[in-house]
Design a protein around this motif. Sequence first.
Motif, PDB file in Angstrom:
ATOM      1  N   UNK A  14      37.954  24.946  14.133  1.00 39.66           N
ATOM      2  CA  UNK A  14      36.626  25.041  13.538  1.00 39.66           C
ATOM      3  C   UNK A  14      36.547  24.167  12.292  1.00 39.66           C
ATOM      4  N   UNK A  15      35.499  23.352  12.216  1.00 37.69           N
ATOM      5  CA  UNK A  15      35.210  22.644  10.965  1.00 37.69           C
ATOM      6  C   UNK A  15      34.021  23.338  10.315  1.00 37.69           C
ATOM      7  N   UNK A  16      34.125  23.606   9.041  1.00 36.61           N
ATOM      8  CA  UNK A  16      33.000  24.210   8.323  1.00 36.61           C
ATOM      9  C   UNK A  16      32.420  23.150   7.403  1.00 36.61           C
ATOM     10  N   UNK A  17      31.302  22.583   7.851  1.00 36.92           N
ATOM     11  CA  UNK A  17      30.700  21.470   7.109  1.00 36.92           C
ATOM     12  C   UNK A  17      29.748  22.062   6.074  1.00 36.92           C
ATOM     13  N   UNK A  18      30.153  21.933   4.811  1.00 38.03           N
ATOM     14  CA  UNK A  18      29.439  22.615   3.740  1.00 38.03           C
ATOM     15  C   UNK A  18      30.258  23.772   3.199  1.00 38.03           C
ATOM     16  N   UNK A  19      31.565  23.803   3.543  1.00 38.21           N
ATOM     17  CA  UNK A  19      32.478  24.813   2.979  1.00 38.21           C
ATOM     18  C   UNK A  19      32.500  24.633   1.465  1.00 38.21           C
ATOM     19  N   UNK A  20      32.658  25.743   0.749  1.00 41.12           N
ATOM     20  CA  UNK A  20      32.533  25.604  -0.697  1.00 41.12           C
ATOM     21  C   UNK A  20      33.297  26.697  -1.431  1.00 41.12           C
ATOM     22  N   UNK A  21      33.671  26.381  -2.676  1.00 42.55           N
ATOM     23  CA  UNK A  21      34.280  27.376  -3.561  1.00 42.55           C
ATOM     24  C   UNK A  21      33.227  28.175  -4.313  1.00 42.55           C
ATOM     25  N   UNK A  22      31.972  27.690  -4.264  1.00 45.40           N
ATOM     26  CA  UNK A  22      30.927  28.345  -5.068  1.00 45.40           C
ATOM     27  C   UNK A  22      30.547  29.677  -4.439  1.00 45.40           C
ATOM     28  N   UNK A  23      30.802  30.778  -5.131  1.00 45.84           N
ATOM     29  CA  UNK A  23      30.612  32.090  -4.500  1.00 45.84           C
ATOM     30  C   UNK A  23      29.156  32.396  -4.164  1.00 45.84           C
ATOM     31  N   UNK A  24      28.219  31.940  -4.996  1.00 44.42           N
ATOM     32  CA  UNK A  24      26.841  32.336  -4.734  1.00 44.42           C
ATOM     33  C   UNK A  24      26.055  31.295  -3.946  1.00 44.42           C
ATOM     34  N   UNK A  25      26.745  30.588  -3.082  1.00 44.88           N
ATOM     35  CA  UNK A  25      26.042  29.654  -2.195  1.00 44.88           C
ATOM     36  C   UNK A  25      26.291  30.113  -0.764  1.00 44.88           C
ATOM     37  N   UNK A  26      25.406  29.658   0.133  1.00 42.45           N
ATOM     38  CA  UNK A  26      25.556  30.033   1.535  1.00 42.45           C
ATOM     39  C   UNK A  26      26.895  29.517   2.068  1.00 42.45           C
ATOM     40  N   UNK A  65      38.255  14.373   9.702  1.00 37.31           N
ATOM     41  CA  UNK A  65      39.080  15.529  10.069  1.00 37.31           C
ATOM     42  C   UNK A  65      40.064  15.104  11.159  1.00 37.31           C
ATOM     43  N   UNK A  66      41.364  15.385  10.963  1.00 37.82           N
ATOM     44  CA  UNK A  66      42.313  14.997  12.000  1.00 37.82           C
ATOM     45  C   UNK A  66      42.224  15.951  13.193  1.00 37.82           C
ATOM     46  N   UNK A  67      42.374  15.447  14.381  1.00 40.20           N
ATOM     47  CA  UNK A  67      42.439  16.297  15.576  1.00 40.20           C
ATOM     48  C   UNK A  67      41.084  16.651  16.144  1.00 40.20           C
ATOM     49  N   UNK A  68      41.115  17.429  17.232  1.00 39.67           N
ATOM     50  CA  UNK A  68      39.888  17.776  17.944  1.00 39.67           C
ATOM     51  C   UNK A  68      39.239  19.021  17.352  1.00 39.67           C
ATOM     52  N   UNK A  69      37.929  19.042  17.382  1.00 41.88           N
ATOM     53  CA  UNK A  69      37.185  20.183  16.836  1.00 41.88           C
ATOM     54  C   UNK A  69      36.361  20.824  17.948  1.00 41.88           C
ATOM     55  N   UNK A  70      36.585  22.115  18.165  1.00 38.09           N
ATOM     56  CA  UNK A  70      35.752  22.831  19.136  1.00 38.09           C
ATOM     57  C   UNK A  70      34.377  23.126  18.547  1.00 38.09           C
ATOM     58  N   UNK A  71      34.392  23.690  17.362  1.00 42.82           N
ATOM     59  CA  UNK A  71      33.132  24.174  16.769  1.00 42.82           C
ATOM     60  C   UNK A  71      32.962  23.654  15.352  1.00 42.82           C
ATOM     61  N   UNK A  72      31.785  23.091  15.072  1.00 41.49           N
ATOM     62  CA  UNK A  72      31.447  22.745  13.691  1.00 41.49           C
ATOM     63  C   UNK A  72      30.342  23.680  13.224  1.00 41.49           C
ATOM     64  N   UNK A  73      30.608  24.380  12.126  1.00 42.58           N
ATOM     65  CA  UNK A  73      29.579  25.232  11.521  1.00 42.58           C
ATOM     66  C   UNK A  73      28.909  24.380  10.448  1.00 42.58           C
ATOM     67  N   UNK A  74      27.576  24.289  10.529  1.00 44.23           N
ATOM     68  CA  UNK A  74      26.860  23.345   9.670  1.00 44.23           C
ATOM     69  C   UNK A  74      25.999  24.100   8.660  1.00 44.23           C
ATOM     70  N   UNK A  75      26.382  23.969   7.380  1.00 38.46           N
ATOM     71  CA  UNK A  75      25.558  24.572   6.302  1.00 38.46           C
ATOM     72  C   UNK A  75      25.291  23.516   5.250  1.00 38.46           C
ATOM     73  N   UNK A  76      24.644  22.436   5.660  1.00 39.28           N
ATOM     74  CA  UNK A  76      24.307  21.383   4.700  1.00 39.28           C
ATOM     75  C   UNK A  76      22.802  21.425   4.479  1.00 39.28           C
ATOM     76  N   UNK A  77      22.300  20.819   3.396  1.00 34.65           N
ATOM     77  CA  UNK A  77      20.845  20.827   3.191  1.00 34.65           C
ATOM     78  C   UNK A  77      20.125  20.220   4.400  1.00 34.65           C
TER      79      UNK A  77
END
Length: 699
Positions: A14-26, A65-77
């Motif tokens: 899984x790739x999480x596009x828009x992963x973040x350390x900011x706690x109060x963001x989606x 991202x190295x390797x194959x990705x089954x699922x990308x979760x997208x949380x970008x503007x």
Amino acid sequence: MPDSLQALLRPRSVALIGASNRPRSLGGMITERFLAAGFQGQFFPVNPKQSEVHGHTAHPSIAEVPGEIDLAIVVVPRDFVLPTLEQCREKGVGAVSVITAGFREAGEEGAGLEQRLIEALGPMRMIGPNCMGQMNTAPDVRLDGTFSPVPALAGPIAFASQSGALGVVVLNICHERSIGFSQFVSMGNKADVTENDLISAWEHDDAAPVIALYLESFSDARALRPLAERVSRRKPIVLVKAGRTSAGAEAASSHTGALAGADAAYDALCEQTGIVRADGVEQMLDVAMLFSRAPLPRGRRVAVQTNAGGPAILATDALIAHGLEMAPLSEPTRAGLREVLPAEAAVGNPVDMIASAGPQEYAACLERILADPSVDAVVSIAVQPPLFAASEILDALHPVIARADKPVLTVFLAGPELMDHVGSLSGPPPVFRSVEAAAAALAHAVDYAEWRGREHGEPEARPLAEDEIAQEIARGHERKDGYLPADATFRILEHAGLPVTPWRLVGRLAELEAAGAEVGYPVVLKAEASGLVHKSDVGGVAVNLTGPEALREAGELMSRRLDEAGLGPEGRQWLVQAFRPGGREVIVGGHRDPSCGPMVMFGLGGRYVEVFGDVRFALAPLGAGDAERLVSGIRGARLLQGVRGEPPVAPGVAEGALRQVGLLMERFPEIAELDVNPLLLAGDEAGCGVVDARIRVSG
Ligand code: ADP
Ligand code: MG
């Protein structure tokens, strides 16, 4: 399950596009949830601005991202979603889950953008946009790609929700009640993956023995019919459908159109396909939980055991109100119960074990009740006992219930701690919070079990004379209100295999006598004119005319009446029809639902349809047994069976007419609406026949 859906529902990377350390963001919330769930595959956070997310190396873009990705979760503007999907596609990602909102739900511009997302997908599948993501609790997956504040408990139910918020509500309730999910999918705008895709994906997924759906609209109700009918034979589908269509009431110039209330089509869809239609999300969970924890009931006879009288009376009321029956306990069963209960206890049904009953009495009585062959299901009620903890009762019942081949529904009117205890049991029994909820759930289970036991497939129907029908429709097309003339209408029904009472249509009063002789006396005379909907309202129907004299007089009188009513002579025609006295009048209708397609209707006809609206609907073409269920399912069914010495109507005539109308509606999409009102049903088949009908064609 196709690979693309496999990548979506059971991803290994899984790739999480828009992963973040900011706690109060989606993005930050999803990252936290994702990590807390303990995903069993490979995880790649993507963020161009952060090099590290919660200790995981972040990649600046999906391409890197190295390797194959089954699922990308997208949380970008929003404006970055399209380019992100394009990159995902280039990378060869299997599926995407687009959490970002601002698409079709936000107006025209968003809808345009959503269309471009769909076009950008290529071989990828997508849930969303505007969704809450998905979860898979299988021990070898452990995916939480949502921003739900509550994680899903692991369990058997596969749940798809059109509303993310309701998804959270459901997860919350489930937490409280220790009900677990195998998968949860928030479908958002359903731009690509719909409920139909998920039902297909879950059809053969043993980790999903029960499917639950919350829908606001059906993505493709017509495709759902064969799909759900197939899947329901294997596992239950429990549905909450919110929102009512008003489109169905449009163009309601016929009885059938007007009576096809907003939800009739969806009810018919559920009835015919075995989908269990629940009344709200609590009930959906009750029913899904029951299905996942108990065998299907073999009948509707229920026994109640209790330690208090009040709730047992309420339970009895609720069971009866839902069409269930109280099982008559046999004498040996009663004797067995007496052995374990004090003398003050009642051993009828409900079995009132009185307040002193403890874990042993509960278990021993339940064993004895279950052994009674007249019992199909048991509702076991425990009001918080004074001397024991509710959990002790549950523990004593648990092994008995686990061994039983009949459903036992426990109702604990006790504190919330009990539910935590339920969660700690392996293979817990069904636990309800009220007797009413238990009764409603059991009734749904009984109906579903009955549906499963039915014969499925197509009923026998007579083939339609399709060419002849097409010709009549083409000939009659010219009228601008779309209604076919009487002769075309009757001929179409004849070619469709309906019994039409012998008739002749003539243009002049002078021709009446010849028509009467051909039809055979006694006859009925009716005036036909364009725009004349209810002939009897203007004196345009004269029945029981015994000879040519009476027919001629009736014609002259009717002619004067029509003149007075302002229905000019042009286009006026005379219908001479055989008189069929004494029949019971029913209506057979056809119309098109905007989402479910062609439908048929059955009910008490003539004037009664206007007064009582006692009608039922089914999707066309009818399946095996559907016509029989429509006919026997109206409130006034007994009037057809014959009351007070009246003979029953000839069997099979109404059912046959319904099947033929169902075929007609399916084969001829030009027919917008059709009313046969009335079809007269007599005691013998020869006396039955259609005497009045209207068909409106569209286009
Ligand atoms: P409309 O609905 O336009 O008023 P119908 O043709 O349905 O006209 O006739 C009205 C009523 O007359 C029917 O509901 C039925 O009670 C009676 N009727 C009509 N045709 C016949 C017939 N052929 N035999 C016996 N009764 C009839
Ligand atoms: Mg009529």
